[in-house]
Design a protein around this motif. Sequence first.
Motif, short mmCIF file in Angstrom:
data_model
loop_
_atom_site.label_atom_id
_atom_site.label_comp_id
_atom_site.label_asym_id
_atom_site.label_seq_id
_atom_site.Cartn_x
_atom_site.Cartn_y
_atom_site.Cartn_z
N ALA A 1 56.48 42.66 -29.34
CA ALA A 1 57.17 41.25 -29.55
C ALA A 1 56.23 40.61 -30.46
N SER A 2 54.93 40.74 -30.64
CA SER A 2 54.10 40.20 -31.71
C SER A 2 53.98 40.98 -33.01
N GLN A 3 54.53 42.00 -33.03
CA GLN A 3 54.55 42.92 -34.39
C GLN A 3 53.07 43.33 -34.56
N ALA A 4 52.22 43.78 -33.54
CA ALA A 4 50.92 44.41 -33.47
C ALA A 4 51.13 45.76 -34.01
N GLN A 5 49.92 46.16 -34.80
CA GLN A 5 49.76 47.57 -34.90
C GLN A 5 49.11 48.27 -33.84
N VAL A 6 49.40 49.27 -33.23
CA VAL A 6 48.78 49.99 -32.28
C VAL A 6 48.12 51.30 -32.47
N SER A 7 46.65 51.33 -32.11
CA SER A 7 45.95 52.69 -32.55
C SER A 7 45.50 53.03 -31.16
N ILE A 8 45.18 54.44 -31.21
CA ILE A 8 44.55 55.08 -29.82
C ILE A 8 43.22 56.04 -30.20
N ALA A 9 42.33 55.94 -29.50
CA ALA A 9 41.30 56.70 -30.01
C ALA A 9 40.48 57.08 -28.72
N ASP A 10 40.03 58.42 -28.34
CA ASP A 10 39.34 59.03 -27.49
C ASP A 10 38.14 58.23 -27.13
N ILE A 11 37.76 57.68 -25.79
CA ILE A 11 36.60 56.87 -25.54
C ILE A 11 35.23 57.61 -25.71
N ASN A 12 35.62 58.95 -25.35
CA ASN A 12 34.16 59.84 -25.38
C ASN A 12 33.78 60.32 -26.87
N ALA A 13 34.70 60.00 -27.91
CA ALA A 13 34.37 60.21 -29.17
C ALA A 13 33.24 59.24 -29.75
N PRO A 14 32.39 59.56 -30.63
CA PRO A 14 31.47 58.62 -31.10
C PRO A 14 32.28 57.32 -31.83
N ILE A 15 31.54 56.29 -31.53
CA ILE A 15 32.26 54.90 -32.04
C ILE A 15 32.30 55.01 -33.50
N GLU A 16 31.22 55.56 -34.21
CA GLU A 16 31.07 55.41 -35.64
C GLU A 16 32.35 56.26 -36.29
N SER A 17 32.97 57.34 -35.26
CA SER A 17 34.17 57.69 -35.98
C SER A 17 35.57 57.33 -35.73
N LEU A 18 35.56 55.92 -35.21
CA LEU A 18 37.11 55.52 -34.98
C LEU A 18 37.65 55.34 -36.26
N PRO A 19 38.93 55.67 -36.29
CA PRO A 19 39.61 55.66 -37.35
C PRO A 19 40.08 54.19 -38.18
N TRP A 20 39.99 53.43 -37.47
CA TRP A 20 40.24 51.99 -37.98
C TRP A 20 38.77 51.44 -38.35
N LEU A 21 37.85 52.20 -38.26
CA LEU A 21 36.56 51.35 -38.61
C LEU A 21 36.61 50.97 -40.26
N THR A 22 37.21 51.63 -40.99
CA THR A 22 37.47 51.53 -42.60
C THR A 22 37.96 50.38 -42.86
N GLU A 23 38.61 49.58 -41.83
CA GLU A 23 39.31 48.48 -41.91
C GLU A 23 38.42 47.32 -42.09
N ILE A 24 37.05 47.50 -41.22
CA ILE A 24 36.13 46.50 -41.15
C ILE A 24 35.09 46.64 -42.31
N PRO A 25 34.94 45.35 -42.68
CA PRO A 25 33.82 45.30 -43.85
C PRO A 25 32.58 45.96 -43.48
N LEU A 26 31.83 46.44 -44.41
CA LEU A 26 30.68 47.08 -44.37
C LEU A 26 29.61 46.24 -43.80
N VAL A 27 29.70 45.04 -44.22
CA VAL A 27 28.61 43.94 -43.95
C VAL A 27 28.92 43.47 -42.35
N GLN A 28 30.17 43.70 -41.79
CA GLN A 28 30.46 43.10 -40.46
C GLN A 28 30.54 44.54 -39.53
#
Length: 450
Positions: free
Chosen positions: A379-406
């Motif tokens: 309804a809100s036109q959001a993008q949905v992504s799913i990741a394994d909780i046991n995988a390293p946080i640093e390997s999340l596929p959407w981390l590239t969307e977060i600026p390096l400084v943040q």
Amino acid sequence: METAKSIDALDGLLVPVPEERLQDVLETIQAKLCTNLNAGASLLYICDAVNHELYIYETGSGISGAPIPERFTSEEGFLGQVVKERRALSERFSTKSLGNLVSSSLIQDTEINISAVPLLYQDQVEGVWCIASEGDVLSTLSQPVWQDFLYKWAAYLQSIRSRRYIQALLEKSQVQNQELITREEELRQNLEELAVTQEEMHRAQQLLAKQTDNQNFVIDLFTLMAAAIPANLRSLSRIFLAQLTQYFHGEGSVILFREDTHWRTLFSWIGKKSNLSFPADWSLPPSTEVGLEQSRKAGCYSASDLGLSQDEHYWVIIPYYTSTGLTGLILIAFLEPFPITAYDSKSFLHIGIAYFTAYERVMQTVKSTLEGIEMIAKASQAQVSIADINAPIESLPWLTEIPLVQRESYIASLKEAIQKEIPLWLPPESVATKELLIINDQFLQRMKWS
């Protein structure tokens, strides 16, 4: 000898079954009892799960419709006198007291002899069994072989009452989930302290010393899992396995759930002093699965029976059955073969029920939540992504969307949320992203708005 064989056949019917199949089992037992005793009809009243003074008609054989009375207390009438005095009684009654009597050549008179027998287990009248016949059957039922069966029947009814009591607790707990969420941290600390206390207590006791100890332990597991919700399932599952392993002095334990032809590991626990390790993939030999399906009970198996070529442990397998068959397994590892008696085998089944009924309830809650989230995302036109909780946080596929400084503060905040098992997480205000993460024991689900 013929009577003993008939009663042995009746003993074979006293096995745990789902609630929806229970009436058929009890009707079958009573039909066979009528045949063995040459009786025309049989009625069974069971003690109420909550009110132990109340007895309610469950089912019968040889009648259609409800009898009179449908329920009673220990202070009411002939049946109440049987409960109060804890002994079998017999009186003449009108056949109308049986409701609509099914046509039977065994009962011809308008008045019949009704014998009422209290089904006693640990000094509690678990049920009252009424036999309608033209002759007296109490002398037959006083024989040792019959007394042994009546005791086993009473124990079976006690397990039914315990299961219904636990079900009532589970239904009540669903209403109290909101309160449980606010007390989650306190409850987790108390349960962890309880696990340590039980470990010290059980080491000082002989394994499975008394039947009552087994029953109380199973009730504890039911009570523990009654508090399970999506946010605390992981921690409660670990406590469940720790208590289970320590109680039986095992090396470690694991919970498996069937997925097609393979078994997926849900949770596992290994003792600090154990060198046990679990395989990455569980694929039980077909002969072992068939044996579990046919036996309908727990058993002790060697590592080769489980297809573990490099393992030298012995494994107690606790199966869990649904209408579709073998659905879940709880495995406990031991250094030596673990002896399982006939009683233990049935008691172990309740341990599987304690965990998997709670797990299925929580998964249904997760499913409903995710369906609601998906509707909101759509309804809100959001993008949905799913990741394994046991995988390293640093390997999340959407981390590239977060600026390096943040990114550093983003990762730190998310790790803290996962550690604290927070179900819904928003990024820190310093991170410029419009998103929401749903956290459960299996995966992270991200909703991102542009």
